[in-house]
Motif scaffolding. Structure first.
Motif, mmCIF file in Angstrom:
data_model
loop_
_atom_site.group_PDB
_atom_site.id
_atom_site.type_symbol
_atom_site.label_atom_id
_atom_site.label_comp_id
_atom_site.label_asym_id
_atom_site.label_seq_id
_atom_site.Cartn_x
_atom_site.Cartn_y
_atom_site.Cartn_z
ATOM 1 N N ASP A 182 0.853 -1.185 0.000
ATOM 2 C CA ASP A 182 0.000 0.000 0.000
ATOM 3 C C ASP A 182 0.891 1.238 0.000
ATOM 4 O OD1 ASP A 182 -1.808 2.020 0.384
ATOM 5 O OD2 ASP A 182 -2.878 1.050 2.038
ATOM 6 N N ARG A 191 -4.181 2.137 6.292
ATOM 7 C CA ARG A 191 -3.342 1.454 5.307
ATOM 8 C C ARG A 191 -3.415 -0.055 5.495
ATOM 9 N NH1 ARG A 191 0.777 3.430 2.854
ATOM 10 N NH2 ARG A 191 2.279 1.971 3.695
ATOM 11 N N ASP A 247 6.686 3.966 6.929
ATOM 12 C CA ASP A 247 5.650 4.345 7.892
ATOM 13 C C ASP A 247 6.208 4.615 9.280
ATOM 14 O OD1 ASP A 247 3.054 3.653 6.239
ATOM 15 O OD2 ASP A 247 4.495 2.034 5.927
#
Length: 592
Positions: A182, A191, A247
């Protein structure tokens, strides 16, 4: 003689001939006889799946994704159109396509995922992939594009660490284990997957992370929330932040009153707010251009403690030992790609009335390159197999402890020299960007420099020999197991085994103490590392490779009357059957 490339238009002034077709549309696994042998010897059931993966990765369209991802490097968008700071990194679609393939294949998590579908693999559970299987896949992917492997490696190495942090594992672990990719710039909760990067180095200190000046102060739960554990506020910088599109990042900072500690710095906070990571610029690197590396400033940036206060270095070393192993595996894979390109060209390019591969001196060069590539691959797989065995085998754990820095030092150091020699096989065609060899040559040094350069690895080797229980004993046994089959190996390895045995036994008197001090003297650490690396590679070749291949490796690397192991390629002795070595290493689609 090579035929004109199909589909090429005619030139007005001349005919294009004696130019090989691109090396593409082949099975990267099945066309590599040595790799197929090495995996089949340990896990024959893995070969069909690896061959299917090899065909997907060897397709011309897939290989071209690697070119595109490097031709169109990432860009930093510091602000959105309204002036809000976002610090987003944008990538070419080729990058995302490759990342999707890597995640779908499980290179980031399959060794940590329970085969029964119960999530993170625990004691007594079988993982989806063994570490050996993953290493074989990683070798294949590195022949396509290495930059995309950087965030995959860091995520893979960080998952066991994150799994041991209950406050983080609940939200992060399912996203890290997911095989979805993603790429959207969204909070974690929105996500389907996550990736992790890392930031250790600061301007004033590279390998010396104890000199870090970034400060971490405790923050009230009302500021950042405590869903992910104890919150801190960071102030400082990182001179190198790897993969800034990730992330979250594992970073080191000086905790107030507690010393150097490890923290997770998320891009987005648990409540969906964007965290204050201010990327100053992306690094303009020699190679690894598809992958973003950045400089970042922290100004009240939210961070969450990982491990214990003051235990930052031991915590992060759990991750570093895995990333270092991946550096060696990826370098071995890129070495194979470079050798395959050289062999393919030499088999189909004629000079002075016959193919280059049949010219005696060129055959010596090609055979030497093939030996270097095969020995790197077999050693890397040997270490991956130890990672599978370490939980129930103390000797495997000790060998991995000493083998990881040693292999990273040696394989990653030999890689650029091999790529240069392979590039020279193609001459001017190898020096231009249309050929992948220029990219490989620029890419290979990153695996030596990243995660501990050569000196750091050699000093880590000395520490393991001096302080880690069982390391000297395990390596001595590993080398001794290959004795008695090749005199060249016995002459080279026996003195090393004796020195390791003396180190294991401990000094009995002044003479022994002096010898031990000489062995562990940092001034000679690179010479020791080179000797041990060549001996270990030779032992693996003797144990696993065909007898003639192992004998050729020992003759070319261990003869004391020759140069000290890092001589120019193409200096194998006359008795070596170079033609047989070239034929063995030739990618199947390149046979003339």
């Amino acid at each position: 003689m090579a035929q004109p490339i199909a589909g090429g238009s005619a030139m007005l002034t001349h005919e294009v001939f004696n130019q090989p077709d691109p090396l593409a549309d082949l099975d990267l696994f099945g066309s590599d006889r040595a790799l197929a042998e090495a995996v089949g010897r340990v896990d024959p059931q893995a070969c069909p799946a690896l061959s299917a993966l090899g065909r997907r990765l060897g397709a011309a369209d897939t290989l071209d994704l690697g070119r595109q991802a490097n031709a169109y490097p990432p860009m930093l968008r510091s602000f959105d159109r309204f002036g809000r700071r976002i610090d987003e990194v944008e990538f070419h679609p080729a990058w995302h396509a490759l990342m999707g393939m890597l995640r779908a294949e499980g290179l980031h998590a399959a060794t940590w995922t329970a085969a029964d579908g119960s999530g993170f693999v625990g004691p007594g559970r079988k993982p989806v992939d063994s570490h050996l299987m993953r290493a074989a896949k990683y070798l294949l992917f590195s022949q396509v594009e290495n930059g995309t492997q950087c965030p995959v490696t860091m995520t893979w190495a960080a998952i066991p660490l994150m799994a041991g942090q209950p406050a983080l594992a609940q939200d992060w672990l399912p996203k890290l284990l997911s095989r979805d990719y993603d790429p959207r710039f969204r909070p974690l909760a929105d996500r389907g997957s996550a990736l992790l990067g890392m930031g250790m180095t600061e301007k004033q200190g590279g390998s010396d992370v104890r000199s870090n000046t970034t400060r971490a102060e405790r923050a009230p739960a009302s500021e950042f929330g405590d869903r992910w554990g104890e919150p801190f506020r960071l102030t400082g910088h990182k001179w190198f932040m790897s993969a800034p599109m990730c992330d979250g990042f594992l970073v080191l900072a000086q905790a107030d009153g507690g010393g150097l500690s490890c923290f997770l710095v998320p891009r987005w906070l648990p409540d969906g707010r964007l965290n204050a990571l201010h990327f100053q610029r992306l690094k303009d690197k020699l190679g690894n251009r598809s992958n973003a590396s950045s400089e970042v400033e922290f100004d009240g940036t939210a961070a969450f403690l990982v491990g214990e206060i003051g235990r930052g270095i031991p915590t992060i070393l759990e991750m570093a030992s895995l990333t270092r192993l991946d550096c060696a595996i990826a370098s071995a894979g890129m070495m194979r790609r470079a050798v395959a390109e050289a062999l393919h060209h030499a088999a189909r390019r004629e000079a002075f009335g016959r193919p280059l591969a049949r010219q005696p001196l060129m055959a010596n060069v090609l055979a030497d390159l093939a030996l270097e590539s095969e020995s790197a691959m077999r050693w890397a797989l040997r270490l991956a197999a130890m990672l599978d065995a370490r939980a129930c085998n103390p000797a495997a754990d000790a060998l991995l402890r000493i083998g990881t820095p040693l292999a990273k030092y040696w394989i990653c150091r030999r890689g650029p020299a091999l790529a240069f020699e392979a590039m020279e096989v193609l001459g001017g065609n190898g020096y231009v960007e249309e050929a992948p060899l220029a990219r490989l040559y620029r890419e290979l040094p990153v695996n030596s420099i990243w995660e501990g350069s050569g000196n750091v690895m050699c000093l880590d080797l000395l520490r393991a020999l001096a302080r880690e229980p069982g390391c000297a004993e395990a390596l001595s046994a590993e080398l001794a197991a290959a004795l008695g089959r090749l005199p060249a190996y016995d002459r080279f390895a026996s003195p090393l085994i004796e020195r390791l045995e003396a180190l294991r036994a401990g000094p009995a008197g002044p003479a022994e103490r002096s010898e031990t001090a000489a062995l562990l003297d940092p001034f000679g650490a690179r010479r020791l590392a080179g000797d041990l690396a060549r001996a270990w590679q030779a032992a693996v070749m003797i144990g696993d490779a065909p007898a003639g291949v192992a004998a050729a490796f020992c003759a070319g690397r261990l003869d004391p009357t020759r140069a000290a192991g890092d001589q120019a390629f193409g200096t194998l002795p006359m008795e070596i059957d170079a033609a047989a070595l070239v034929a063995r290493a030739m990618p199947s689609s390149a046979s003339s």
